[in-house]
Design a protein around this motif. Structure first.
Motif, mmCIF file in Angstrom:
data_model
loop_
_atom_site.group_PDB
_atom_site.id
_atom_site.type_symbol
_atom_site.label_atom_id
_atom_site.label_comp_id
_atom_site.label_asym_id
_atom_site.label_seq_id
_atom_site.Cartn_x
_atom_site.Cartn_y
_atom_site.Cartn_z
ATOM 1 N N GLU A 425 0.841 -1.199 0.000
ATOM 2 C CA GLU A 425 0.000 0.000 0.000
ATOM 3 C C GLU A 425 0.876 1.248 0.000
ATOM 4 O OE1 GLU A 425 -3.895 1.556 -0.175
ATOM 5 O OE2 GLU A 425 -3.061 -0.451 -0.392
ATOM 6 N N GLY A 426 0.518 2.188 -0.860
ATOM 7 C CA GLY A 426 1.241 3.447 -0.913
ATOM 8 C C GLY A 426 2.495 3.412 -1.758
ATOM 9 N N ALA A 427 2.850 2.252 -2.314
ATOM 10 C CA ALA A 427 4.059 2.161 -3.120
ATOM 11 C C ALA A 427 3.891 2.928 -4.420
ATOM 12 C CB ALA A 427 4.378 0.697 -3.417
ATOM 13 N N THR A 428 4.954 3.549 -4.874
ATOM 14 C CA THR A 428 4.935 4.283 -6.139
ATOM 15 C C THR A 428 6.081 3.811 -7.010
ATOM 16 O OG1 THR A 428 6.304 6.051 -5.211
ATOM 17 C CG2 THR A 428 3.900 6.319 -5.072
ATOM 18 N N GLY A 429 5.848 3.846 -8.307
ATOM 19 C CA GLY A 429 6.887 3.459 -9.242
ATOM 20 C C GLY A 429 7.119 1.966 -9.272
ATOM 21 N N PRO A 430 7.989 1.533 -10.188
ATOM 22 C CA PRO A 430 8.294 0.103 -10.289
ATOM 23 C C PRO A 430 8.991 -0.407 -9.034
ATOM 24 C CG PRO A 430 9.028 1.310 -12.242
ATOM 25 C CD PRO A 430 8.692 2.332 -11.211
ATOM 26 N N LEU A 431 8.613 -1.608 -8.608
ATOM 27 C CA LEU A 431 9.210 -2.244 -7.439
ATOM 28 C C LEU A 431 9.950 -3.509 -7.865
ATOM 29 C CD1 LEU A 431 6.248 -2.102 -4.887
ATOM 30 C CD2 LEU A 431 8.212 -0.558 -5.008
ATOM 31 N N PRO A 432 10.953 -3.911 -7.091
ATOM 32 C CA PRO A 432 11.525 -5.235 -7.349
ATOM 33 C C PRO A 432 10.417 -6.282 -7.250
ATOM 34 C CG PRO A 432 12.242 -4.382 -5.214
ATOM 35 C CD PRO A 432 11.562 -3.262 -5.925
ATOM 36 N N ALA A 433 10.476 -7.269 -8.127
ATOM 37 C CA ALA A 433 9.335 -8.173 -8.303
ATOM 38 C C ALA A 433 9.673 -9.603 -7.913
ATOM 39 C CB ALA A 433 8.866 -8.143 -9.760
ATOM 40 N N VAL A 434 8.680 -10.262 -7.328
ATOM 41 C CA VAL A 434 8.715 -11.705 -7.110
ATOM 42 C C VAL A 434 7.593 -12.312 -7.950
ATOM 43 C CG1 VAL A 434 8.401 -13.584 -5.473
ATOM 44 C CG2 VAL A 434 9.675 -11.545 -4.793
ATOM 45 N N VAL A 435 7.970 -13.130 -8.919
ATOM 46 C CA VAL A 435 6.989 -13.874 -9.698
ATOM 47 C C VAL A 435 6.745 -15.178 -8.951
ATOM 48 C CG1 VAL A 435 6.438 -14.909 -11.922
ATOM 49 C CG2 VAL A 435 7.839 -12.830 -11.828
ATOM 50 N N LEU A 436 5.566 -15.287 -8.353
ATOM 51 C CA LEU A 436 5.230 -16.415 -7.484
ATOM 52 C C LEU A 436 4.311 -17.359 -8.266
ATOM 53 C CD1 LEU A 436 5.508 -17.601 -4.622
ATOM 54 C CD2 LEU A 436 3.535 -16.215 -3.949
#
Length: 680
Positions: A425-436
């Protein structure tokens, strides 16, 4: 989906304090410990509530609440060496339950937890079905208790003015790896049994019975084909409904009414998804008029009935929902949804819709594991009473959890792919990703509710991407069948396309890790081999690595796949002889040279579904390729981690591994996700 905005902070001091407070995410134990309330079941009259909980004790015990105003609460079953599971009410005064050891590793669990009965005051404890180990003292030795291979099939519904002291059990056995069941009635007070009178076909492995235990339909397997049989109302002869392969069954029997009416799910001609319908004896096929349809989703659910009346159907769309057929319950559901706005509210009721109804409501969301509420209608004084029973996980603060959204994207060949996104919640922009990637693979992966792994990863600062790749169940027959013989091929393309879409949408950065267990672990390995440029790391647990071993089996590797190899795997995955080249080309153990990213491998040493040999072969191949993985194997564990110490150890390993390999570039100020205050 439902979102909550963070409360604005008003001073620089509070902003600073908040930053320090939020730097440390909730510890892993908050996500992976057993819940505070595991089960909650109303008694037949609605005057009592049975709860299983370990609060205030070392083990999960059985507590009974008297729901009258000021009524007492009593712990009726407790043990220092076992945990209570699978609670049912036999009648208003007597409960049924099983025992297991939730502290043991999964491979060490005794597969038959037995069956016990106890009065609501804790007296007259009796073992009805034996276990290998005795976990608890009963009021006598009960040498006449049934053998471990009996399971509870049905507790008959109490009718007004009637008492009930018997339950229906199924004695299981097997021939050639195919299990069959023989029903038997059992007295919950004395342990005495008497025969179940039926003319149903022999060697049935599934019995479809009404609320009183009368069999109306069965399924059998003969010559590797499934036969369904039905006893039409007012007839004495059983009718065969179909005889087909396991995969090509024309419909699924979902339930039966007291009058013998069959309720089945099927895909109507020209339709995309499975619907619920009544079986039409005149046409010898499902009715052309659906009872429940969920556009975009296959029907998956069960019937809700009371007193022989079908009140509604609980089904699964993006979330669990209830389609009430009873007008009074429709109105009550609307009332509950207004009162507990912003949540999904599941109702379990006694005397449903009546002036003296009692209802237990589980109110939850994607960010909240949920809270239990009790409703008691009071026709005498014209007022109704609500009371809170408790939260399922008291350590989880919904305000700090992430939101879960369902998206629909297009794969490279145009197929529509459902994709679940969990984003802090509240995150902006691209984040490091986990493809689960979910296991199965022939299952539904995600439901809109609080999910421990996705929330744990999001709390560490990652966007979690969970694709419902082709072959996944629940999104239509075409989507399911599009995965046939596509392991490592189109199924893997779907996973790749999902990550690329998230990056194009600005949700995910170029720092990504692929993670999964079982089939998901296989997909993690294949992702590193097929798309090495996409992933900075991989985590594969309980992962299939050798498709030849999976589809052929081996005389020296023990597993539970003999029946699947005979009945389904040749069509779903590949024929070990005809498709040998395809299986080899898509076996991660053959592709170790292509894997460049760091990899964490984790296995259970007693796993019968994916034997440890899959892990050791993969590990050895990577070592030979000069890319040794991080390795952990858990003693005593089977296909999953059930021992709390192992669950927490693995979660912390995942946290540390991801933080190391998905850390932002050095010029980026601020802590890397998951590196502050690691749980210990």
């Amino acid at each position: 989906m439902i979102r909550r905005s963070h409360q604005a902070l008003t001073t620089a001091l509070l902003l600073t304090l908040s930053a320090f407070a939020q730097a440390a995410p909730p510890p892993a134990a908050s996500f992976f410990n057993d819940p505070d309330i595991a089960e909650a079941v109303l008694s037949p009259s609605g005057k009592r509530l049975a709860i299983t909980s370990a609060k205030g004790a070392a083990r999960v015990g059985l507590v009974v609440m008297d729901l009258a105003p000021g009524g007492p609460l009593k712990r009726v079953v407790g043990s220092q060496s076992s945990d209570v599971v699978q609670v049912r009410w036999a009648n208003e005064e007597r409960l049924l339950f099983s025992l297991t050891d939730l502290g043991e590793a999964s491979g060490s669990h005794h597969r038959a937890p037995g069956l016990f009965a106890v009065n609501v005051d804790g007296s007259r404890m009796r073992m009805l079905v034996r276990q290998t180990h005795n976990f608890i003292n009963t009021d006598s030795s009960h040498t006449d208790s049934l053998s471990w291979n009996h399971r509870l099939l049905l507790v008959p519904e109490l009718r007004p003015g009637e008492a009930n002291d018997r339950v229906l059990l199924a004695e299981t056995g097997g021939i050639g790896g195919i299990y069959a069941e023989n029903p038997v009635w059992l007295n919950v007070n004395t342990g005495a049994t008497h025969a179940y009178a039926t003319t149903a076909p022999a060697s049935s492995y599934r019995w479809v019975v009404n609320r009183q235990g009368k069999a109306w339909a069965t399924l059998t397997v003969r010559n590797d084909r499934v036969q369904a049989h039905w006893l039409p109302p007012n007839q004495t002869g059983w009718v065969q409904l179909y005889d087909t392969t396991v995969i090509d069954q024309p419909f699924t029997i979902e339930g039966v009414g007291d009058d013998g009416t069959l309720y089945v799910s099927h895909v109507p001609p020209g339709a995309a998804q499975r619907v619920l319908a009544r079986y039409d004896p005149q046409t010898r096929a499902p009715s052309t008029t659906p009872l429940v349809r969920a556009p975009g989703f296959d029907f998956s659910g069960h019937l809700l009935s009371e007193g022989g009346v079908l009140l509604g159907v609980r089904t699964l769309v993006d979330s669990h929902t209830t389609v009430w057929l009873d007008e009074r319950m429709k109105k009550f559901q609307a009332q509950v949804d207004r009162l507990l706005a912003g949540k999904l509210n599941h109702i379990d009721c006694r005397r449903c819709g009546q002036p003296d109804m009692v209802a237990l409501v589980h109110s939850y969301s994607d960010r909240d594991p949920g809270k239990l509420w009790l409703y008691q209608a009071r026709p005498g004084d014209g007022e109704s009473r609500w009371r809170a029973i408790g939260r399922l996980r008291e350590d989880i603060d919904p305000a700090t959890m992430a939101s879960l959204d369902l998206q629909s994207i297009q794969a490279r060949d145009g197929r529509e792919l459902p994709v679940w996104i969990t984003r802090p919640e509240g995150a902006t922009g691209p984040l490091p990703a986990v493809v689960l990637v979910h296991g199965g693979p022939w299952v539904r992966g995600v439901v809109w509710q609080w999910n421990a792994w996705a929330q744990f990863l999001a709390s560490r600062g990652y966007v979690v991407i969970e694709p419902e790749f082709r072959g996944s169940d629940g999104y239509g027959e075409a989507h399911f069948r599009a995965g046939f013989k596509q392991w490592g091929q189109a199924m893997q393309d779907d996973v790749t396309d999902t990550l690329k879409w998230a990056q194009q949408q600005g949700l995910a950065s170029d720092r990504a890790c692929i993670v999964g267990a079982s089939y998901g672990g296989y997909a993690a390995l294949m992702g590193l081999a097929r798309d090495p440029e996409l992933y900075r790391c991989g985590i594969a647990s309980l992962a299939i690595s050798d498709l030849a071993l999976m589809t052929n089996g081996s005389w020296w590797v023990t597993d539970d796949g003999a029946v699947a190899r005979r009945l389904t795997l040749p069509e779903l995955v590949g024929d070990p002889v005809k498709d040998a080249a395809m299986l080899a080309a898509n076996s991660p153990v053959k592709l170790a040279e292509r894997m460049k990213a760091p990899l964490l491998l984790a296995y259970g040493e007693l796993d019968q579904r994916v034997p440890l040999a899959h892990g050791t072969r993969m590990r050895d191949a990577l070592i030979a390729a000069g890319r040794p993985p991080e390795w952990v194997s858990y003693p005593g564990e089977g296909h999953g981690w059930s021992k709390p110490a192992h669950r927490l150890d693995f979660a912390r390993r995942v946290e540390t591994f991801l933080a190391r390999h998905l850390a932002p570039p050095p010029q980026n100020s601020g802590p890397a996700p998951g590196t502050t205050a690691p749980a210990r």
